[in-house]
Design a protein around this motif. Structure first.
Motif, PDB file in Angstrom:
ATOM      1  N   GLU A  65      39.650 -57.547 -65.082  1.00  0.00           N
ATOM      2  CA  GLU A  65      40.025 -57.668 -66.491  1.00  0.00           C
ATOM      3  C   GLU A  65      38.889 -57.149 -67.367  1.00  0.00           C
ATOM      4  O   GLU A  65      37.720 -57.413 -67.097  1.00  0.00           O
ATOM      5  N   GLU A  66      39.271 -56.435 -68.411  1.00  0.00           N
ATOM      6  CA  GLU A  66      38.287 -55.902 -69.347  1.00  0.00           C
ATOM      7  C   GLU A  66      37.876 -56.995 -70.322  1.00  0.00           C
ATOM      8  O   GLU A  66      38.716 -57.619 -70.951  1.00  0.00           O
ATOM      9  N   ILE A  67      36.559 -57.217 -70.439  1.00  0.00           N
ATOM     10  CA  ILE A  67      36.025 -58.249 -71.313  1.00  0.00           C
ATOM     11  C   ILE A  67      35.133 -57.592 -72.370  1.00  0.00           C
ATOM     12  O   ILE A  67      34.206 -56.860 -72.028  1.00  0.00           O
ATOM     13  N   THR A  68      35.416 -57.854 -73.633  1.00  0.00           N
ATOM     14  CA  THR A  68      34.574 -57.353 -74.716  1.00  0.00           C
ATOM     15  C   THR A  68      33.477 -58.373 -74.985  1.00  0.00           C
ATOM     16  O   THR A  68      33.754 -59.521 -75.301  1.00  0.00           O
ATOM     17  N   LYS A  69      32.213 -57.932 -74.832  1.00  0.00           N
ATOM     18  CA  LYS A  69      31.077 -58.835 -75.058  1.00  0.00           C
ATOM     19  C   LYS A  69      30.747 -58.948 -76.542  1.00  0.00           C
ATOM     20  O   LYS A  69      30.506 -60.023 -77.050  1.00  0.00           O
ATOM     21  N   TYR A  70      30.696 -57.810 -77.230  1.00  0.00           N
ATOM     22  CA  TYR A  70      30.437 -57.837 -78.666  1.00  0.00           C
ATOM     23  C   TYR A  70      30.707 -56.476 -79.290  1.00  0.00           C
ATOM     24  O   TYR A  70      30.911 -55.485 -78.599  1.00  0.00           O
ATOM     25  N   PHE A  71      30.712 -56.465 -80.624  1.00  0.00           N
ATOM     26  CA  PHE A  71      30.950 -55.262 -81.405  1.00  0.00           C
ATOM     27  C   PHE A  71      29.672 -54.884 -82.137  1.00  0.00           C
ATOM     28  O   PHE A  71      28.885 -55.748 -82.510  1.00  0.00           O
ATOM     29  N   ILE A  72      29.496 -53.585 -82.362  1.00  0.00           N
ATOM     30  CA  ILE A  72      28.347 -53.089 -83.119  1.00  0.00           C
ATOM     31  C   ILE A  72      28.904 -52.227 -84.242  1.00  0.00           C
ATOM     32  O   ILE A  72      29.647 -51.278 -83.985  1.00  0.00           O
ATOM     33  N   GLU A  73      28.552 -52.580 -85.462  1.00  0.00           N
ATOM     34  CA  GLU A  73      29.092 -51.868 -86.613  1.00  0.00           C
ATOM     35  C   GLU A  73      28.028 -50.990 -87.257  1.00  0.00           C
ATOM     36  O   GLU A  73      26.910 -50.878 -86.761  1.00  0.00           O
ATOM     37  N   GLU A  74      28.402 -50.362 -88.354  1.00  0.00           N
ATOM     38  CA  GLU A  74      27.518 -49.453 -89.072  1.00  0.00           C
ATOM     39  C   GLU A  74      26.157 -50.080 -89.360  1.00  0.00           C
ATOM     40  O   GLU A  74      26.032 -51.291 -89.510  1.00  0.00           O
ATOM     41  N   ASN A  75      25.159 -49.192 -89.446  1.00  0.00           N
ATOM     42  CA  ASN A  75      23.784 -49.576 -89.778  1.00  0.00           C
ATOM     43  C   ASN A  75      23.153 -50.494 -88.740  1.00  0.00           C
ATOM     44  O   ASN A  75      22.406 -51.418 -89.067  1.00  0.00           O
ATOM     45  N   ASN A  76      23.468 -50.230 -87.477  1.00  0.00           N
ATOM     46  CA  ASN A  76      22.852 -50.943 -86.363  1.00  0.00           C
ATOM     47  C   ASN A  76      22.536 -49.954 -85.253  1.00  0.00           C
ATOM     48  O   ASN A  76      23.244 -48.958 -85.066  1.00  0.00           O
ATOM     49  N   LEU A  77      21.475 -50.271 -84.505  1.00  0.00           N
ATOM     50  CA  LEU A  77      21.152 -49.476 -83.322  1.00  0.00           C
ATOM     51  C   LEU A  77      22.101 -49.848 -82.200  1.00  0.00           C
ATOM     52  O   LEU A  77      22.571 -50.984 -82.118  1.00  0.00           O
ATOM     53  N   VAL A  78      22.346 -48.894 -81.318  1.00  0.00           N
ATOM     54  CA  VAL A  78      23.169 -49.140 -80.143  1.00  0.00           C
ATOM     55  C   VAL A  78      22.445 -48.540 -78.941  1.00  0.00           C
ATOM     56  O   VAL A  78      22.054 -47.371 -78.955  1.00  0.00           O
TER      57      VAL A  78
END
Length: 189
Positions: A65-78
């Motif tokens: 199963e695919e699990i989303t850990k977190y989201f990263i939005e604008e103005n953030n490093l990835v």
């Protein structure tokens, strides 16, 4: 580029020559929706800064199963930090949820910045520390709260994200089924 410079300057001071060097090493890249910035099983070789769009970090559990850990939005490093720093294969995917525009640095250019700019390592450390604190702050309530409270907390912490991501990703992040999420959303309205 100005977004990246403003972001960095929150964490320390740089002179114009240092800013020019950072700008010279940066490349603007577009990622289409669903494209991967980095993938599980591969070594992460770049650091990005999101100018526009949303990315997510996800993995597959032992049931597939695919699990989303977190989201990263604008103005953030990835970046997949462990993979990038230690040159080990990543255990997660970093995927564009929407079309994204990023400023990207290769590993070699990033390491050159670390070696060349006095205080760059301190700035990077502060950025990483803040990101880790945000991650803990956003994930901790998911353990103890009921699903409705988790959804309301998500809406509060990610106000610019909630209407831009697929419900399946949001349900996965919240640890509930999509039908449960639909019921919660319906009851809140």
């Amino acid at each position: 580029m100005k977004e990246l410079v403003q972001y960095i300057l929150q964490f320390g001071n740089l002179n114009q020559q240092q800013i020019d060097l950072i700008s010279k090493k940066a490349t603007e890249i577009n990622f289409g929706k669903d494209e991967y910035f980095s993938e599980a099983g591969k070594v992460s070789v770049q650091v990005g800064f999101i100018i526009d769009g949303i990315m997510r970090v996800c993995y597959y559990n032992n049931k597939g199963e695919e699990i989303t850990k977190y989201f990263i939005e604008e103005n953030n490093l990835v970046v997949d930090l462990e993979s990038f720093n230690n040159s080990v294969c990543s255990s997660a995917y970093v995927q564009a949820v929407t079309d994204c525009t990023l400023i990207v640095f290769s590993k070699a250019d990033w390491e050159e910045l670390l070696a060349t700019i006095v205080g760059w390592d301190t700035i990077v450390h502060k950025i990483i520390s803040r990101a880790l604190m945000q991650k803990v702050d956003r994930r901790s309530p998911l353990v103890s709260e009921d699903a409705t409270t988790r959804y309301l907390s998500f809406m509060e912490k990610y106000p610019k994200v909630v209407n831009r991501i697929p419900l399946s990703y949001l349900a996965s992040y919240l640890g509930i089924t999509q039908s449960s999420l639909s019921r919660i959303r319906k009851n809140i309205r």
